[in-house]
Design a protein around this motif. Structure first.
Motif, PDB file in Angstrom:
ATOM      1  N   LEU A   1      -9.638   1.871  10.863  1.00 58.55           N
ATOM      2  CA  LEU A   1      -9.437   1.287  10.503  1.00 58.55           C
ATOM      3  C   LEU A   1      -7.755   0.702  10.514  1.00 58.55           C
ATOM      4  CD1 LEU A   1     -10.624   1.093   6.534  1.00 58.55           C
ATOM      5  CD2 LEU A   1     -11.367  -0.319   8.698  1.00 58.55           C
TER       6      LEU A   1
ATOM      7  N   PHE B   1      -9.459  -1.626   4.175  1.00 58.16           N
ATOM      8  CA  PHE B   1      -8.922  -1.003   4.548  1.00 58.16           C
ATOM      9  C   PHE B   1     -10.648  -0.108   2.664  1.00 58.16           C
ATOM     10  CE2 PHE B   1      -6.697   3.044   4.601  1.00 58.16           C
ATOM     11  CZ  PHE B   1      -6.523   3.640   5.307  1.00 58.16           C
TER      12      PHE B   1
ATOM     13  N   ALA C   1     -13.506  -0.025   3.448  1.00 58.91           N
ATOM     14  CA  ALA C   1     -14.274   0.519   4.212  1.00 58.91           C
ATOM     15  C   ALA C   1     -14.351   2.022   4.201  1.00 58.91           C
ATOM     16  CB  ALA C   1     -13.214  -0.186   5.599  1.00 58.91           C
TER      17      ALA C   1
END
Lengths: 185, 530
Positions: B22, B160, B163
């Protein structure tokens, strides 16, 4: 900053040289501007294809009754081209000699002769440019001097009658546009 | 990270991977976005300037400031453009536009280009018509790079977080499908190791390697459980057997104890009986000794007074009376002999033994001499093997030999040619001393009565004797730990054998034949001369 200074200097120099050149030619500012306008009008006018002999035949500008303007125009159009056509400046003594012209400037439109000739010219694909006056001459474009600035009026009906197409860009900067489909200004 | 569980490792691995991916993706995206924004903005402004230039070309060409101004007002549709200006070919500003308030505009146009200055983008564009410079266009737009950075970063942050949340969910899912069976397997393995509990089974939730592992482990545990059960059964059996053995041992020990107790009691009783017997024996011997001793004086009186009557009043009592008295005397004497023999027997039983190497041959010769001396007229062939030794009590063995040789002498007295031999020979698988005669012998069916006291095979009339002699011999030999037995045939003599535990033979014994002959001659001569 150095570059910036240079460019500003260049602009000043150009302005100066313009003045100097103008002075050298002996033409006054009004004449210079009108000459320039005459040349620039060519950029905004579309002639019918039949008006030219060939795709590369020059645009012929006829100047009548203003020798200074003729010379000035001659000078500034020397190497210039408009739409792949060179410009030919022709000084005509008699208005009758309008044949083969694409632009006709008449410095003074006094007298019946002018009217008679203009009646004929009006049917030809010739951009007629005249000075503003009370004569009621049927020119397509009229120069107007207003507040010591040179401007021009456009008459669309005449242009249509002559078979010419004037760019809307030209109309947008015209002083007055006269005609049925003119924009309100 | 090494000491943690596989679950935490999984989670950490996933989160780390996602995090790194990420970070890089977001950084790349942000960088790309910003670059894109910048390029787009520049392109856009450049295009805008070009369009503006095209639009104001007539105004420039025909020096129409108003037209230019009107045209510039169109920029109200472009909110990000703060201000704009049109310059003539000579550098004179002929029109200007301000979105809000009045701003300072550059007095002269710059060269073509775009630059960023103090949060704004400045664009200068030359206006060219028909190959001629007819003027310049100036644009000033907001440069919202920081805003873009912020927006991008907040989007990135959102992505972020999303995820990471998905990653955590995925790790939870992975734990369900991967680590949970593993953890269960671990838990079961721990149970097996720590508590010996084989009953738990891991469920096969997946068909992958972990599933295979689970199946293998389950099979292994089943086998282990069965083995353990078998072992436990065997152990139980063994411990039962051990228990049984213990019980048996216990009872054995108890019975041993009983046996020991009985033994001790028995020994005690034996001892008591022995003591009682010894006391009784002693009493008996003392009694018999005193009786024998005390019996002698009345006998002596009987004998003495009978003799006195015979001598002093023989003429008065007549022949018949004399005969009676003679018979009284004979009886008394015989009784005295009996008492003597009994005393002898008693002495043999009671006397202390002094064991020493003894020359039996010499003792035998001495006995023979005494017999010969008592009856010098008898013609006898005596044969003694010389050099026969034994460890024994000299006095007692002399008594025994006296009796054996005396018997031989006595029971061969009716033969004209008496032949007596003392020696040593093999009999009944034993080296035994023997005394052999050629006398009357006896029937072997009475052999068991021979060595009893007062047991006689012959009447006193045939051969005199008290029946104590062989009892005495037997007692002597018994006291030495030896044996005695006899072989005989009526009319053809008897042989008495005896053994002594430490009998010896002198190796350089003289030849039996020669010496016998000499002795024989010697005795014979002596007898004839006596």
């Amino acid at each position: 900053m150095g570059l910036l200074m240079d460019i500003r200097d260049w602009f000043r120099a150009m302005a100066l040289s313009f003045l100097l050149l103008a002075n050298a030619a002996g033409a006054d500012l009004e004449t210079q501007i009108k000459a320039a306008y005459l040349y620039k009008f060519c950029l905004y006018v579309d002639w019918p294809v039949s008006a030219f002999e060939s795709p590369n035949s020059p645009i012929t500008i006829g100047i009548s009754r203003d020798r200074a303007l003729s010379e000035e125009l001659q000078r500034i159009t020397g190497q210039r081209q408009v739409k792949d056509r060179s410009i030919e400046v022709r000084y005509i003594d008699s208005l009758e000699a309008f044949k083969g012209l694409h632009v006709l400037y008449v410095g003074s439109t006094t007298g019946d002769e002018s009217k008679a000739v203009f009646a004929k010219v009006a049917m030809q694909p010739i951009l007629t440019v005249i000075e503003e006056g009370p004569s009621g001459m049927p020119g397509i474009i009229e120069f107007v001097v207003n507040e010591s600035r040179v401007k021009f009026n456009v008459k669309l009906n005449e242009a249509e009658q002559a078979g010419l197409h004037l760019s809307s860009d030209l109309l947008s900067v015209a002083n007055v546009v006269v005609g049925a489909n003119s924009r309100p200004r | 990270m090494i000491g943690k569980s596989i679950r935490q490792k999984f989670t950490a691995a996933i989160l780390m991977t996602v995090f790194v991916a990420l970070v890089f993706a977001v950084l790349a995206m942000v960088a790309y976005n910003l670059k894109n924004y910048r390029e787009n903005l520049f392109d856009d402004l450049s295009t805008q300037a070009s369009l503006l230039g095209r639009g104001v070309t007539p105004a420039l060409q025909f020096d129409d400031a108003r037209a230019a101004e009107i045209y510039l007002k169109l920029l109200i549709e472009r909110p990000n453009i703060d201000s704009a200006a049109i310059y003539s070919a000579r550098g004179k500003q002929i029109a200007a536009y301000h979105r809000s308030g009045r701003e300072d505009l550059p007095p002269l146009p710059d060269s073509d280009g775009i630059r960023v200055d103090d949060g704004s983008v400045l664009v200068f564009k030359r206006v060219v018509a028909n190959d001629e410079i007819v003027g310049s266009v100036f644009l000033k737009a907001k440069y919202r790079l920081n805003e873009h950075v912020l927006v991008n970063l907040s989007i990135a942050l959102g992505v972020f977080i999303l995820a990471m949340a998905i990653a955590i969910l995925m790790s939870v899912w992975l734990q369900r499908s991967v680590t949970r069976p593993l953890l269960l397997v671990t838990q079961i393995a721990r149970n097996v190791v720590e508590k010996g509990d084989y009953s738990l089974r891991a469920e096969k939730t997946t068909t992958d390697e972990i599933g295979n592992l689970v199946v293998s482990l389950n099979t292994m545990w089943e086998t282990l459980e069965q083995r353990t059960e078998q072992l436990e059964k065997a152990n139980l059996k063994l411990s039962n057997e051990v228990e049984e053995r213990k019980e048996i041992e216990h009872s054995l020990r108890a019975s041993e104890q009983v046996v020991k107790q009985l033994n001790v009691e028995l020994e005690q009783r034996v001892k008591e009986r022995t003591m009682q017997l010894e006391v009784a024996n002693q009493e008996l011997e003392a009694f018999s000794y005193s009786v024998s001793h005390d019996l002698r004086s009345p006998l002596r009186a009987i004998d003495g007074f009978s003799l006195a009557v015979l001598e002093d009043h023989g003429d008065q009592i007549g022949d018949s009376g004399k005969n009676y008295l003679q018979r009284i005397r004979a009886g008394a004497q015989r009784m005295g002999q009996l008492i003597d023999d009994m005393l002898k027997l008693s002495r043999v039983s009671r006397s202390t033994m002094k064991i020493q190497p003894t020359n039996l041959s010499e003792l035998a010769e001495q006995c023979f001499r005494e017999c010969q001396d008592a009856e010098p007229a008898r013609n006898a062939r005596i044969s003694v093997t010389s050099g026969l030794f034994a460890s024994c009590d000299h006095h007692l063995i002399k008594i025994a030999l006296d009796n054996l040789i005396g018997n031989a002498w006595k029971y061969s007295s009716r033969k004209n040619d008496t032949c007596i031999e003392f020696g040593m020979r093999q009999n009944h698988d034993k080296h035994a001393f023997f005394v052999q005669d050629n006398g009357v012998g006896f029937d072997m069916q009475y052999a068991n009565k021979l060595f009893g006291a007062f047991q006689r095979l012959h009447t006193v009339g045939e051969f005199p004797g008290t029946g104590i002699g062989l009892a005495t011999v037997k007692r002597v030999i018994s006291r030495h730990g030896g044996e005695i037995w006899a072989e005989a045939e009526p009319g053809r003599g008897a042989t008495f054998y005896f053994t002594l535990p430490t009998q010896q033979t002198v190796a350089n014994a003289p030849e039996p034949g020669g010496s016998d002959d000499e002795q024989q001659a010697d005795f014979a001569g002596g007898r004839q001369s006596g």
